[in-house]
Design a protein around this motif. Structure first.
Motif, PDB file in Angstrom:
ATOM      1  N   GLN A 159      -0.053   3.986  -2.609  1.00  0.00           N
ATOM      2  CA  GLN A 159      -1.461   4.619  -2.359  1.00  0.00           C
ATOM      3  C   GLN A 159      -1.454   5.559  -1.243  1.00  0.00           C
ATOM      4  O   GLN A 159      -2.247   6.475  -1.315  1.00  0.00           O
ATOM      5  N   GLN A 186       0.144   8.669  -2.100  1.00  0.00           N
ATOM      6  CA  GLN A 186      -0.877   9.661  -2.791  1.00  0.00           C
ATOM      7  C   GLN A 186      -1.876  10.205  -1.792  1.00  0.00           C
ATOM      8  O   GLN A 186      -2.211  11.477  -2.279  1.00  0.00           O
ATOM      9  N   ASP A 187      -2.666   9.779  -1.035  1.00  0.00           N
ATOM     10  CA  ASP A 187      -3.557  10.512  -0.273  1.00  0.00           C
ATOM     11  C   ASP A 187      -2.836  11.677   0.484  1.00  0.00           C
ATOM     12  O   ASP A 187      -3.504  12.310   1.300  1.00  0.00           O
ATOM     13  N   TRP A 239       0.739  -1.235   0.092  1.00  0.00           N
ATOM     14  CA  TRP A 239       0.038   0.095  -0.211  1.00  0.00           C
ATOM     15  C   TRP A 239       0.736   1.375   0.034  1.00  0.00           C
ATOM     16  O   TRP A 239       0.310   2.381   0.181  1.00  0.00           O
TER      17      TRP A 239
END
Length: 545
Positions: free
Chosen positions: A392, A395-396, A389
């Motif tokens: 991901q 990116q947030d 992860w």
């Protein structure tokens, strides 16, 4: 009461369809129903899925009911068999009862004796689950539990592979393990999803041994070696019995896999009802070599951690396309790291916060503070990498890996601890989101398959095979996610499609029935009337067609 699978077998299609309709409309039984128009077709179902009850004609061409009963008992020993016949022949009755059938009914007796017998079969299955003999056996065996050396040896095997432990047949014999060093293994990983508050640390070993004993009893004569990983995980390595020095061939292995997957349902139900423990299980879809067992264990644990649905009482199968993982990383954590790992995997925020705070207790010295920080940070980054992860989460914007792995990026000790708590909470939230998304994809795939194949095989087994889940678990997962049973959704789709086709005058009633999966127009008419309130022809008349 759990859902049981009942198979109806008769060479007369009218009898099979009539019984299917009778039992389907008796909703209080809660059965998952299957049809077979010959003994050979029945065996295909028995090879495909665990069957709990068989309602069979005793006089059939080719293989008769008595021969079929022996095939049933060879595959599913706990299956209850009820015989139907048009002839009152004492010889057949005596033989059927001798071979273990639970009832014998004349077809001329009508519906009520059949329903009564099916209810008795369900009661017998329920009573077996409630029996306390499994726990009693576990208590008797706890004094003769597997020595710590044997469990430790298998732990080393799972963590580091056969090169680390020196696998030989003589070594297995010394440890009194039933396994053969030259035969492949069927891996099963079980997890206690949540320990009730009243279960103390000293009680957990007893209950883990109870689970182990239940598994051993359900697997019968198969060779099985269990390994207690920690107070939540139990690994079981299974081999088929070998005769005359020859190990099982591919066909025997396939049968063994079907048997183990089926019996794990009963194991899970027994743990829930008898031990009051939610237990998730993942079972291999193929035998693996000893060289593969360590990597297989780690992949199975990863898949069980990711899970679907609410993450409890899961019944999963290994699938293809599992991502590669570093099986050597974080495999021997300290007790504290174990607690944090389990809390994060299980989505328990408070336990994760507690473990992090405990880690920072007594860290007045700067060196101990650094050790505590990087212990937690390494555990968090290890989980991020294990779950794949990193990109991901970056990116947030909520988690920056450079900040996580740099204690100097925090202006104070309090800020550093708070950041670690935030990352842990974010991981738990993100994992739940991934689980929910995967669950929604599964449900949507099931719904799409039903809509597009409404005239085909929509049995729970066929739907479960589509998404690589156990049928019983799929039923629970679908209800948890959508609030309705799969059967209710199938009824709504059939009704909607029937209404659509009935509005087109070119289709006759029997053609509409066939288009939505009914072989019998009369059965379709009763279905439509029950769910629409009027018959199909009346519906057409009201629509002016």
């Amino acid at each position: 009461m759990r859902m049981y699978r009942l198979l109806i077998v008769d060479d007369e299609p009218y009898t099979v369809d009539g019984l299917f309709e009778l039992l389907q409309e008796t909703e209080m039984l809660g059965l998952d129903l299957y049809k077979a128009y010959s003994a050979n077709e029945a065996i295909e179902w028995l090879n495909r899925v665990k069957i709990d009850i068989v309602l069979s004609d005793i006089r059939m061409p080719g293989m008769d009911g008595l021969q079929l009963q022996r095939q049933i008992k060879a595959r599913w020993p706990r299956c209850k068999v009820i015989f139907l016949t048009g002839m009152n022949e004492m010889t057949y009755i005596q033989q059927a009862l001798r071979d273990g059938s639970i009832d014998y009914i004349l077809k001329t007796e009508g519906d009520e004796p059949i329903l009564r017998s099916v209810r008795s079969a369900i009661d017998a299955l329920e009573e077996e689950l409630k029996s306390d003999r499994y726990l009693q056996h576990a208590k008797a065996r706890i004094q003769q539990a597997l020595p710590g050396l044997r469990n430790g040896w298998f732990m080393q095997l799972l963590q580091h592979g056969i090169d680390h432990v020196g696998l030989t047949q003589s070594r297995l014999a010394e440890m009194e393990s039933p396994l053969s060093s030259s035969a492949p293994l069927l891996p099963v990983l079980a997890r206690v999803d949540r320990w009730p508050e009243h279960i103390t640390g000293t009680d957990r070993p007893l209950l883990l041994f109870a689970i182990e004993n239940i598994v051993q009893e359900m697997l019968g004569e198969m060779n099985a070696q269990s390994v207690i990983i920690d107070d939540s995980y139990l690994m079981i390595m299974i081999q088929t019995q070998h005769r005359g020095g020859c190990h099982a061939g591919e066909s025997d292995q396939a049968g063994a896999i079907r048997f183990v997957q089926g019996m794990l349902e009963t194991v899970q139900s027994t743990c829930t009802q008898l031990l009051q423990l939610p237990v998730s299980v993942i079972c291999g879809r193929a035998f693996v070599s000893w060289e593969q067992i360590a990597d297989t264990y780690f992949r199975m644990r990863q898949k069980l951690v990711l899970g679907v649905g609410k993450g409890e009482n899961m019944m999963l199968l290994t699938g293809r396309g599992l991502s590669k993982v570093d099986s050597g990383a974080a495999m021997m954590p300290s007790r504290l790291r174990e607690q944090l790992d389990v809390a994060l995997e299980s989505g328990r925020s408070e336990e994760a916060r507690t473990a992090i705070h405990v880690c920072f207790a007594n860290t007045g010295e700067y060196a101990r503070y650094l050790e505590a920080y990087y212990t937690v940070a390494n555990q968090l980054i290890s989980l991020i990498n294990r779950w794949g992860w990193a990109e991901q989460l970056e990116q947030d914007g909520e988690i920056r890996l450079e900040q996580l792995m740099n204690v100097q990026s925090h202006s104070s000790r309090e800020q550093a601890v708070e950041y670690l708590l935030t990352v842990a909470e974010r991981l738990i939230t993100f994992k739940q989101g991934v689980q929910d998304e995967r669950t929604e994809r599964i449900v949507e795939r099931i719904n799409r398959y039903i809509r597009e194949g409404i005239s085909g095989d929509l049995s729970l087994t066929a739907l479960a095979e589509l998404v690589f889940l156990n049928p019983a678990y799929l039923s629970v997962l679908y209800k948890q996610t959508t609030g309705q049973n799969i059967s209710e959704y199938i009824i709504s789709v059939r009704l909607e499609k029937a209404k659509e086709l009935l509005q087109d005058s070119q289709y006759k009633i029997h053609e509409v029935a066939a288009a939505i999966g009914f072989d019998n127009a009369g059965y379709f008419t009763r279905f439509f009337r029950k769910n629409a309130g009027i018959g199909p022809q009346e519906y057409r008349d009201q629509a002016g067609i």
